[in-house]
Design an enzyme around this catalytic site. Structure first.
Site, PDB file in Angstrom:
ATOM      1  N   GLY A 179       5.607   4.164  -9.005  1.00  0.00           N
ATOM      2  CA  GLY A 179       6.214   2.757  -9.121  1.00  0.00           C
ATOM      3  C   GLY A 179       5.306   1.781  -9.236  1.00  0.00           C
ATOM      4  O   GLY A 179       5.485   0.819 -10.014  1.00  0.00           O
ATOM      5  N   HIS A 180       4.513   1.654  -8.304  1.00  0.00           N
ATOM      6  CA  HIS A 180       3.493   0.772  -8.276  1.00  0.00           C
ATOM      7  C   HIS A 180       2.581   0.628  -9.548  1.00  0.00           C
ATOM      8  O   HIS A 180       2.309  -0.450 -10.012  1.00  0.00           O
ATOM      9  CB  HIS A 180       2.471   0.843  -6.787  1.00  0.00           C
ATOM     10  CG  HIS A 180       3.194   0.690  -5.461  1.00  0.00           C
ATOM     11  ND1 HIS A 180       3.499   1.678  -4.693  1.00  0.00           N
ATOM     12  CD2 HIS A 180       3.854  -0.571  -4.909  1.00  0.00           C
ATOM     13  CE1 HIS A 180       4.171   1.283  -3.854  1.00  0.00           C
ATOM     14  NE2 HIS A 180       4.299  -0.121  -3.930  1.00  0.00           N
ATOM     15  N   LEU A 204       0.661   3.848  -2.319  1.00  0.00           N
ATOM     16  CA  LEU A 204       0.960   3.494  -3.622  1.00  0.00           C
ATOM     17  C   LEU A 204       1.667   4.532  -4.206  1.00  0.00           C
ATOM     18  O   LEU A 204       1.121   6.017  -3.865  1.00  0.00           O
ATOM     19  CB  LEU A 204      -0.181   2.987  -4.467  1.00  0.00           C
ATOM     20  CG  LEU A 204      -0.752   1.756  -3.786  1.00  0.00           C
ATOM     21  CD1 LEU A 204      -1.927   1.123  -4.892  1.00  0.00           C
ATOM     22  CD2 LEU A 204       0.125   0.522  -3.621  1.00  0.00           C
ATOM     23  N   GLY A 206       0.911  -1.173  -0.077  1.00  0.00           N
ATOM     24  CA  GLY A 206       0.194   0.045  -0.058  1.00  0.00           C
ATOM     25  C   GLY A 206       0.849   1.112  -0.294  1.00  0.00           C
ATOM     26  O   GLY A 206       1.934   1.208  -0.251  1.00  0.00           O
ATOM     27  N   SER A 213       7.639   4.075  -0.860  1.00  0.00           N
ATOM     28  CA  SER A 213       6.624   4.537   0.206  1.00  0.00           C
ATOM     29  C   SER A 213       7.290   5.049   1.445  1.00  0.00           C
ATOM     30  O   SER A 213       6.840   6.035   1.936  1.00  0.00           O
ATOM     31  CB  SER A 213       5.871   3.305   0.598  1.00  0.00           C
ATOM     32  OG  SER A 213       4.923   2.672  -0.415  1.00  0.00           O
ATOM     33  N   ARG A 214       8.422   4.577   1.642  1.00  0.00           N
ATOM     34  CA  ARG A 214       9.395   5.153   2.845  1.00  0.00           C
ATOM     35  C   ARG A 214       9.896   6.378   2.774  1.00  0.00           C
ATOM     36  O   ARG A 214      10.478   7.205   3.529  1.00  0.00           O
ATOM     37  CB  ARG A 214      10.310   4.306   3.298  1.00  0.00           C
ATOM     38  CG  ARG A 214       9.818   2.935   4.303  1.00  0.00           C
ATOM     39  CD  ARG A 214      10.600   1.927   4.787  1.00  0.00           C
ATOM     40  NE  ARG A 214      10.095   0.890   5.616  1.00  0.00           N
ATOM     41  CZ  ARG A 214       9.846  -0.166   5.158  1.00  0.00           C
ATOM     42  NH1 ARG A 214      10.109  -0.775   3.921  1.00  0.00           N
ATOM     43  NH2 ARG A 214       9.464  -1.059   6.179  1.00  0.00           N
TER      44      ARG A 214
END
Length: 288
Positions: free
Chosen positions: A32-33, A29, A27, A183-184
């Site tokens: 890239g996802h 997102l 999740g 995401s980080r």
């Protein structure tokens, strides 16, 4: 777009979709996802996405509780991208009461790099992906190249367990300044965010030196160390120049090429990146 929460609902919704490609995610997102969703769509009738922050791949002191989440935003992006099926399970649905089976890839593949620093991490990754594959029964598993060791480990799982699925690897998706999307990245302060593209610049220098003929692995590692050291916001945890299949560290790069990977800490954010140095007769991996 169909959204499933229970495992039994997934099986019902999966029926009739034709060929399916699965994009597993945790999740929060980003583009890239969505690039993996687009890649999944190219050769399959339907795309399935899982959104699940998997607790078994987090170690003590890691960011399980604080991992960024925004399910409503994720579902909006996936619907706009034309995803056919989204599985958003609870922990108890993935790991029911009494669940005692875990998937472990033994040996050097998981003893080095991320596996060496995060004991049990790849057990969690291998187990949850095996569960996702069993529940959704896709024809392809689509994953990103940024987590390079994860790609190697999951290919091994698919081979060893004779899981009838094609593993498709999408290129690392990058911000305009070269920082690999993650995401980080939300953990980065503005100052850290400005410094973090040094990782990509250092890897680009490695690619250029390799293209000019450099084959000594330690020379290339030193390029990354010195490059990252030019800024003070982040610290390099490791840099590896390894065989792209076995992940064994190299003294000199031969015809098989090499995987150059790194991890660096920028405050709360632990960032990964990598490049593949092509072997004889191989074109470089495409990145954006």
């Amino acid at each position: 777009m169909q959204v499933a929460h229970r495992r039994e609902d997934v099986r019902v919704m999966r029926a009739g979709l034709g060929t399916v490609a699965l994009v597993p995610t945790m999740g929060f997102l980003h583009d890239g996802h969505l690039s993996l969703v687009e890649l999944a769509r190219r050769h399959h009738d339907a795309v399935a996405v899982s959104v699940f922050v998997n607790p078994t791949q987090f170690g003590p002191g890691e960011d399980l509780d604080s991992y960024p989440r925004d399910l409503d935003h994720d579902l909006g992006l996936l619907e706009q991208a034309g995803v056919d099926l989204v599985w958003v399970p609870e922990v108890a649905d993935v790991y029911p009461v009494g669940s005692s089976t875990r998937v472990r890839v033994e040996g050097p593949l998981t003893a080095v790099l991320e596996g060496g620093r995060r004991p049990g991490h790849f057990d969690g990754v291998a187990t949850v992906v095996t569960i996702l594959l069993g529940a959704i029964r896709p024809d392809a598993l689509v994953i990103g190249a940024k987590d390079a060791q994860q790609v190697v480990v999951l290919r091994q799982v698919v081979r060893d367990l004779a899981i009838g699925v094609q593993v498709v690897v999408g290129p690392t998706w990058r911000e305009p300044d070269g920082l690999a999307m993650s995401s980080r990245n939300v953990y980065l302060t503005p100052v850290q965010r400005a410094a973090a593209p040094v990782l990509r610049r250092s890897l680009t220098e490695v690619e250029q030196r390799y293209a000019a003929g450099e084959r000594d692995a330690e020379t290339l590692r030193s390029l990354v160390r010195s490059g990252v050291a030019t800024q003070s916001e982040g610290s390099l945890e490791y840099v590896s120049v390894a065989d792209p299949v076995t992940l064994a560290e190299l003294d000199r790069i031969g015809p098989a090429g090499a995987l150059v990977s790194l991890a660096a800490d920028f405050g709360r954010a632990r960032l990964l990146d990598n490049v593949t140095l092509p072997g004889a007769g191989r074109a470089p991996a495409t990145v954006r």
